[in-house]
Structure formats: C-alpha cells, structure tokens
Design a protein around this motif. Structure first.
Motif, PDB file in Angstrom:
ATOM      1  N   LYS A  69       0.820  -1.210   0.000  1.00 60.21           N
ATOM      2  CA  LYS A  69       0.000   0.000   0.000  1.00 60.21           C
ATOM      3  C   LYS A  69       0.857   1.265   0.000  1.00 60.21           C
ATOM      4  O   LYS A  69       0.627   2.186  -0.785  1.00 60.21           O
ATOM      5  N   THR A  70       1.866   1.300   0.863  1.00 60.61           N
ATOM      6  CA  THR A  70       2.659   2.523   1.032  1.00 60.61           C
ATOM      7  C   THR A  70       4.001   2.483   0.305  1.00 60.61           C
ATOM      8  O   THR A  70       4.623   3.519   0.102  1.00 60.61           O
ATOM      9  N   GLY A  71       4.465   1.295  -0.070  1.00 58.46           N
ATOM     10  CA  GLY A  71       5.788   1.152  -0.662  1.00 58.46           C
ATOM     11  C   GLY A  71       6.902   1.119   0.365  1.00 58.46           C
ATOM     12  O   GLY A  71       8.082   1.018   0.018  1.00 58.46           O
ATOM     13  N   ALA A  72       6.549   1.190   1.641  1.00 61.71           N
ATOM     14  CA  ALA A  72       7.558   1.186   2.706  1.00 61.71           C
ATOM     15  C   ALA A  72       8.113  -0.220   2.908  1.00 61.71           C
ATOM     16  O   ALA A  72       7.374  -1.208   2.869  1.00 61.71           O
ATOM     17  N   HIS A 202      10.865  17.527   6.976  1.00 63.85           N
ATOM     18  CA  HIS A 202      10.971  16.662   8.152  1.00 63.85           C
ATOM     19  C   HIS A 202       9.731  16.766   9.026  1.00 63.85           C
ATOM     20  O   HIS A 202       8.927  17.703   8.899  1.00 63.85           O
ATOM     21  N   VAL A 203       9.578  15.816   9.923  1.00 70.30           N
ATOM     22  CA  VAL A 203       8.482  15.839  10.893  1.00 70.30           C
ATOM     23  C   VAL A 203       8.655  17.071  11.778  1.00 70.30           C
ATOM     24  O   VAL A 203       9.752  17.324  12.292  1.00 70.30           O
ATOM     25  N   PRO A 204       7.621  17.884  11.955  1.00 69.35           N
ATOM     26  CA  PRO A 204       7.743  19.072  12.809  1.00 69.35           C
ATOM     27  C   PRO A 204       8.297  18.731  14.195  1.00 69.35           C
ATOM     28  O   PRO A 204       7.953  17.706  14.780  1.00 69.35           O
ATOM     29  N   CYS A 205       9.163  19.597  14.690  1.00 67.65           N
ATOM     30  CA  CYS A 205       9.777  19.481  16.024  1.00 67.65           C
ATOM     31  C   CYS A 205      10.839  18.389  16.107  1.00 67.65           C
ATOM     32  O   CYS A 205      11.351  18.117  17.199  1.00 67.65           O
ATOM     33  N   TRP A 282       4.769   8.032   6.081  1.00 66.40           N
ATOM     34  CA  TRP A 282       4.366   9.354   6.572  1.00 66.40           C
ATOM     35  C   TRP A 282       3.862  10.241   5.433  1.00 66.40           C
ATOM     36  O   TRP A 282       2.810  10.869   5.539  1.00 66.40           O
ATOM     37  N   GLU A 283       4.610  10.267   4.312  1.00 62.36           N
ATOM     38  CA  GLU A 283       4.184  11.117   3.197  1.00 62.36           C
ATOM     39  C   GLU A 283       2.986  10.500   2.459  1.00 62.36           C
ATOM     40  O   GLU A 283       2.150  11.219   1.915  1.00 62.36           O
ATOM     41  N   TYR A 284       2.888   9.178   2.458  1.00 56.95           N
ATOM     42  CA  TYR A 284       1.720   8.516   1.876  1.00 56.95           C
ATOM     43  C   TYR A 284       0.447   8.934   2.630  1.00 56.95           C
ATOM     44  O   TYR A 284      -0.611   9.135   2.021  1.00 56.95           O
TER      45      TYR A 284
END
Length: 305
Positions: A69-72, A202-205, A282-284
C-alpha cells in the motif's frame, strides 16, 4: 569441598556479552557453543573473500518486506524471524554477534537493523563487532571459506511493543516527545530527498542527527565501517534528553532509525522507539512536514492540524 563448589559454580556461570565486541573478544570466544555469528554481505564476498569462522551469511533483504500500500520496507511477520533464527542455529540462550563486510552501506544498515529487530523480539543478547570485517581482518585473525554445519535452533520471539511506534503515535507526539531524524541533513532541511521520496522536509519538532556522518572507509581494506562519534551523548544532553526518556526515531525507511537506536543503546539510553515505515508511510498518509527550518525539541514550529 568448598573448592569443588566454587569450581562447579564457575563452570555454570555464562559469560556476559558486551554490546560492542572487539575483534580480540570475538577471537577468544570462537567455537563457543553459545555464540552465533551473522555476516551481512553476499554469497560471493562470503565465499571468495572468506568470513569469520562459523559465521552464517545473511543479507538486508532477508530482514524486510514491502508494504504494497505505502511502498515502505518494513519488518517481516515475527514468525518468519523465528524460522530464520532457527535456521541459523539461534536459541533463546544464544549470544549473537553481528558484523558487516563493508562493501556498501546496505550491509551496514542490514546489521544495525538486525540489532534493533533482535531487541524488538525480546532478545537483547546481541552485539556488533567493532570495525566489522575490517576490524577483524586488520588483526590477521582466522578466515574461513567453508560454510558451517548448523544444528537447528529453537528460538521463540517475545515481542516488545515498547521498541517501536506507528505513524499516529508519532503524529500525536509532535511537540510532546523528542523525535530524532537520522536522514542526511539536506533531506531534513528540505533541499534534497531520496529519489523514491515524493515530498521534502521533516516531521515538525524533530531533531537532525544523520547516521551517515558515522560511516568511514578503512584505509587498509578500503571497506566501509562504523565509527561511533564521542559527541552523541553530549548532543543528546544538549537537547535536554535524559537516558530514561522516551525518544522517537525516524528516517526514510527504518534502517536509519535503527542506526540511531543502536548508537543510543550503546550510550546507555533506554527509551528509544523506532518508526519502521518512517517517511515512506508518513508522506503517503499526507502527514505534516516542515521545510527550510532547523528545529529542536524545545524550539519548534508546530503543524497546523
């Protein structure tokens, strides 16, 4: 009588396994039935260049599977690891030593990912060989060209959910718990990305701590090796991170986060949790990413949700 009791106790005491073993330590314990050695390379390197006596061959690809599904690329079902470990003769009492040939970064990333997987499965009697193959061969220690005879093991997984997180856990932890990003600094800042990535940032924080800085090339063997920097502990302290704190680890596809896990474990930290699918998933999911800003846990730009 007292001497006999002491002798029996000494025989029954199992030796301890350091998290990072020296070539000298491993040479001293070669042939010990409690030790299982895994080499990360390929069949040609394993057979032509040789390997540490008794080492079993594995490759990073054996440790991961693609999420359609995500390609991860993520961990395999736990039962598949049990089959693999038993094939290599691993029992729950085994002490496992991992090392990489150093022909490419995939071999290194495979070894550090395996280090985390063992911990995830409740088996923390696992170590990394300091300097990998270069550390061993530079000492002139024995090399084998034969595949070892292996008695099947009986390993059973004891899954520890405190060693990993999912996307929603990370999303709900933004600004509340420290997040470390193991990707290259350009990818964190948002001026570059891996070819397979679809988005920048990047992920915030989150805090940038790239694992690639710790890879060097050995002058004698011309192979890659890990050189863990002395500044890691000071860096984490400067971020206000204590050894017992829960720290969430992120990268592009899991292996970089596992690298941070291993380094922090060596340094005595206890609360690391890996986000295995990391940025691919995350981007998916279209979760927030910040760009063109350096952030810390204490000074960050929260996403609009």
């Amino acid at each position: 009588m007292n001497f006999l009791i002491v002798l029996l106790l000494m025989i029954g005491v199992s030796f301890s396994l350091p998290k990072l073993v020296s070539p000298e330590w491993l040479k001293e314990h070669l042939g010990d039935p409690e030790i299982v050695i895994l080499e990360f390379s390929d069949s040609q390197s394993y057979l032509v260049e040789g390997h540490i006596p008794g080492a079993r061959l594995t490759e990073k690809e054996e440790w991961r599977v693609m999420d359609e599904k995500t390609g991860a690329l993520v961990k395999k079902p736990l039962k598949e690891y049990e089959k693999l470990f038993r094939k290599w003769g691993i029992n729950n009492s085994s002490k496992v030593v991992l090392y990489y040939k150093g022909n490419n970064t995939n071999e290194i990333l495979g070894a550090v990912y395996a280090y985390w997987i063992f911990h995830l499965l409740g088996h923390e009697k696992v170590a990394l060989l300091d300097g990998g193959w270069s550390g061993w061969s530079n000492k002139g220690f024995p090399v084998s060209y034969d595949e070892p005879q292996i008695k099947e093991g009986n390993f059973r997984a004891n899954y520890n959910p405190r060693k990993e997180i999912d996307a929603d856990y990370l999303l709900n932890s933004i600004g509340k718990k420290p997040i470390l990003d193991g990707r290259p600094v350009g990818h964190y800042f948002g001026i570059s990305k891996f070819p397979a990535a679809k988005k920048y940032g990047h992920v915030p924080c989150s805090i940038s701590l790239p694992w690639e800085w710790w890879i060097q090339r050995d002058k004698r063997t011309n192979k890659l090796l890990i050189k863990i920097p002395a500044y890691v502990d000071e860096f984490l302290k400067n971020q206000g991170i204590k050894r017992e704190d829960e720290v969430l680890l992120f990268c592009f596809g899991g292996t970089g986060a596992a690298f941070l896990y291993m380094v922090m474990d060596f340094a005595g930290y206890q609360g690391m949790r890996v986000y295995d699918a990391s940025k691919r998933e995350w981007e998916y999911l279209n979760y927030p990413l910040n760009r063109y800003v350096w952030e810390t846990f204490r000074d960050c730009r929260l996403p609009n949700r």
